[in-house]
Motif scaffolding. Structure first.
Motif, mmCIF file in Angstrom:
data_model
loop_
_atom_site.group_PDB
_atom_site.id
_atom_site.type_symbol
_atom_site.label_atom_id
_atom_site.label_comp_id
_atom_site.label_asym_id
_atom_site.label_seq_id
_atom_site.Cartn_x
_atom_site.Cartn_y
_atom_site.Cartn_z
ATOM 1 N N THR A 35 70.005 -16.370 108.411
ATOM 2 C CA THR A 35 69.476 -17.536 107.694
ATOM 3 C C THR A 35 69.455 -17.350 106.174
ATOM 4 O OG1 THR A 35 67.258 -16.694 108.216
ATOM 5 C CG2 THR A 35 68.132 -18.455 109.616
ATOM 6 N N ASP A 36 70.062 -16.296 105.706
ATOM 7 C CA ASP A 36 70.269 -16.204 104.260
ATOM 8 C C ASP A 36 71.253 -17.262 103.785
ATOM 9 O OD1 ASP A 36 68.536 -14.085 103.945
ATOM 10 O OD2 ASP A 36 70.109 -12.559 104.027
ATOM 11 N N THR A 37 72.144 -17.674 104.694
ATOM 12 C CA THR A 37 73.209 -18.609 104.296
ATOM 13 C C THR A 37 73.209 -19.914 105.075
ATOM 14 O OG1 THR A 37 74.729 -17.469 105.815
ATOM 15 C CG2 THR A 37 74.736 -16.781 103.496
ATOM 16 N N ILE A 38 72.524 -19.984 106.224
ATOM 17 C CA ILE A 38 72.438 -21.231 106.985
ATOM 18 C C ILE A 38 71.004 -21.441 107.453
ATOM 19 C CG2 ILE A 38 74.844 -21.147 107.782
ATOM 20 C CD1 ILE A 38 73.747 -20.307 110.543
ATOM 21 N N PRO A 39 70.566 -22.676 107.587
ATOM 22 C CA PRO A 39 69.216 -22.919 108.128
ATOM 23 C C PRO A 39 69.188 -22.605 109.618
ATOM 24 C CG PRO A 39 70.357 -24.997 107.781
ATOM 25 C CD PRO A 39 71.255 -23.934 107.232
ATOM 26 N N LYS A 40 68.044 -22.171 110.103
ATOM 27 C CA LYS A 40 67.932 -21.764 111.500
ATOM 28 C C LYS A 40 68.370 -22.840 112.495
ATOM 29 C CE LYS A 40 64.821 -19.746 114.916
ATOM 30 N NZ LYS A 40 63.450 -19.276 115.216
ATOM 31 N N PRO A 41 68.070 -24.129 112.279
ATOM 32 C CA PRO A 41 68.504 -25.136 113.264
ATOM 33 C C PRO A 41 70.019 -25.199 113.470
ATOM 34 C CG PRO A 41 66.791 -26.037 111.867
ATOM 35 C CD PRO A 41 67.186 -24.728 111.254
ATOM 36 N N LEU A 42 70.794 -24.622 112.541
ATOM 37 C CA LEU A 42 72.250 -24.637 112.685
ATOM 38 C C LEU A 42 72.802 -23.350 113.282
ATOM 39 C CD1 LEU A 42 73.476 -26.528 109.496
ATOM 40 C CD2 LEU A 42 72.790 -27.428 111.732
ATOM 41 N N VAL A 43 71.932 -22.424 113.682
ATOM 42 C CA VAL A 43 72.372 -21.250 114.423
ATOM 43 C C VAL A 43 72.927 -21.717 115.769
ATOM 44 C CG1 VAL A 43 71.597 -19.144 115.586
ATOM 45 C CG2 VAL A 43 70.761 -19.692 113.291
ATOM 46 N N ARG A 44 74.072 -21.158 116.148
ATOM 47 C CA ARG A 44 74.739 -21.607 117.377
ATOM 48 C C ARG A 44 74.398 -20.697 118.556
ATOM 49 N NH1 ARG A 44 78.654 -25.516 116.957
ATOM 50 N NH2 ARG A 44 79.030 -26.201 114.806
ATOM 51 N N ILE A 45 74.102 -21.322 119.672
ATOM 52 C CA ILE A 45 73.888 -20.642 120.944
ATOM 53 C C ILE A 45 74.837 -21.266 121.960
ATOM 54 C CG2 ILE A 45 72.258 -20.072 122.788
ATOM 55 C CD1 ILE A 45 71.583 -18.762 120.106
ATOM 56 N N ALA A 46 75.700 -20.442 122.540
ATOM 57 C CA ALA A 46 76.685 -20.928 123.513
ATOM 58 C C ALA A 46 77.516 -22.074 122.934
ATOM 59 C CB ALA A 46 75.997 -21.349 124.806
ATOM 60 N N GLY A 47 77.897 -21.928 121.668
ATOM 61 C CA GLY A 47 78.784 -22.889 121.036
ATOM 62 C C GLY A 47 78.137 -24.147 120.503
ATOM 63 N N LYS A 48 76.824 -24.252 120.608
ATOM 64 C CA LYS A 48 76.119 -25.458 120.160
ATOM 65 C C LYS A 48 74.947 -25.062 119.277
ATOM 66 C CE LYS A 48 75.277 -28.584 123.351
ATOM 67 N NZ LYS A 48 74.598 -29.416 124.389
ATOM 68 N N THR A 49 74.726 -25.808 118.201
ATOM 69 C CA THR A 49 73.594 -25.479 117.336
ATOM 70 C C THR A 49 72.269 -25.725 118.051
ATOM 71 O OG1 THR A 49 73.333 -27.672 116.340
ATOM 72 C CG2 THR A 49 74.950 -26.183 115.314
ATOM 73 N N ASN A 121 60.609 -29.180 118.771
ATOM 74 C CA ASN A 121 60.889 -28.084 117.852
ATOM 75 C C ASN A 121 62.395 -27.864 117.815
ATOM 76 O OD1 ASN A 121 58.144 -27.726 117.484
ATOM 77 N ND2 ASN A 121 58.007 -25.944 118.825
ATOM 78 N N ALA A 122 62.920 -27.595 116.626
ATOM 79 C CA ALA A 122 64.365 -27.434 116.501
ATOM 80 C C ALA A 122 64.847 -26.044 116.880
ATOM 81 C CB ALA A 122 64.811 -27.750 115.066
ATOM 82 N N ASP A 123 63.942 -25.111 117.126
ATOM 83 C CA ASP A 123 64.380 -23.743 117.399
ATOM 84 C C ASP A 123 64.160 -23.318 118.840
ATOM 85 O OD1 ASP A 123 61.643 -23.691 117.261
ATOM 86 O OD2 ASP A 123 61.513 -21.979 115.892
ATOM 87 N N THR A 124 63.842 -24.260 119.713
ATOM 88 C CA THR A 124 63.762 -23.973 121.140
ATOM 89 C C THR A 124 64.537 -25.044 121.899
ATOM 90 O OG1 THR A 124 61.745 -25.277 121.525
ATOM 91 C CG2 THR A 124 61.447 -22.979 120.866
#
Length: 254
Positions: A35-49, A121-124
């Protein structure tokens, strides 16, 4: 465990929320260095943010409008959401000041309307089993008895959760804090709330937990155990286990 009715036993005249807010404004500090370079909600899990996992669930539930609040690296989230067609996205800009969970909701109330709405929540996220959990949540909602209805997960159906439980469920479905009791359930990051609970509140930084406690005191916080598998991704080393959990959960559905 609870008398909250299942979807099959609830009249189809139940009122389904038409709007939602997805809380995507967090800093994601535990996900560094990603998350130094992208916001956490855009982290990809199984090909999807992470953000799209939640928004896809809302779209499948027929939600027409979703407010997404943004603060950290907001331009990336805005650009990413530009490609979505459903639900219709409204950005609530908190780039100047982070308002925490409840403050962000209060700021977004004009877009959410006067009827009950979803909070995500955007992170679950989760993999449904059977009737989608957001539909079950809507069918279990009873505005006469509830101010807030939480989706809950058992510790055994959760991946990535490092803490203890959050709530104990009474026979009538009302909740109280579990204080870590292993018999309790986890708040699974999805809820329905009535906007009346925010009457008089200001868009200042404050937590949704205060509203949970107020509803508990009034006997108006209820919970619905989810069906399926719930996933939270707190740190970079949790990504691999999250992707494995998605693969296992999807394989079980085939």
């Amino acid at each position: 465990m609870t008398s909250i009715p299942d979807a099959a036993s609830v009249p189809k005249t139940a009122i389904v929320p038409k709007t939602a807010i997805v809380l995507a404004a967090g800093l994601g500090k535990r996900m560094r260095p990603i998350t130094d370079t992208i916001p956490k909600p855009l982290v990809r899990i199984a090909g999807k943010t992470l953000l799209d996992w939640g928004l896809d669930s809302l779209a499948a539930a027929g939600i027409g409008k979703a407010v997404v609040n943004v603060h950290y690296l907001p331009e990336q989230i805005v650009a990413h959401l530009g490609a979505r067609h459903a639900p219709r996205i409204v950005i609530s800009d908190e780039s100047e000041r982070l308002l925490d969970s409840a403050g962000g909701i209060v700021k977004a109330l004009p877009e959410l309307g006067q009827q009950p709405f979803y909070i995500l929540n955007a992170d679950t996220f989760w993999i449904d089993q059977g009737t989608p959990n957001l539909n079950r949540l809507a069918l279990a909602w009873d505005a006469a008895k509830m101010d807030i209805l939480l989706m809950l997960a058992d510790l055994h159906q959760a991946t990535g959760h490092c803490g203890s439980t959050d709530f104990l469920v009474a026979p009538d479905g009302t909740l109280r804090r579990s204080k870590g009791d292993p018999a309790g359930l986890i708040y699974a990051g999805a809820a329905i709330a009535h906007p009346r609970i925010f009457k008089g509140a200001l868009p200042e930084p404050h937590s949704l937990n205060a509203y949970f406690d107020k509803a508990i005191a009034a006997g108006r916080l209820s919970g619905m155990p989810m069906y399926g598998h719930w996933i939270t991704v707190g740190t970079p080393d949790a990504i691999a286990s999250a992707e494995a959990a998605v693969a296992d959960a999807l394989a079980e559905l085939q």
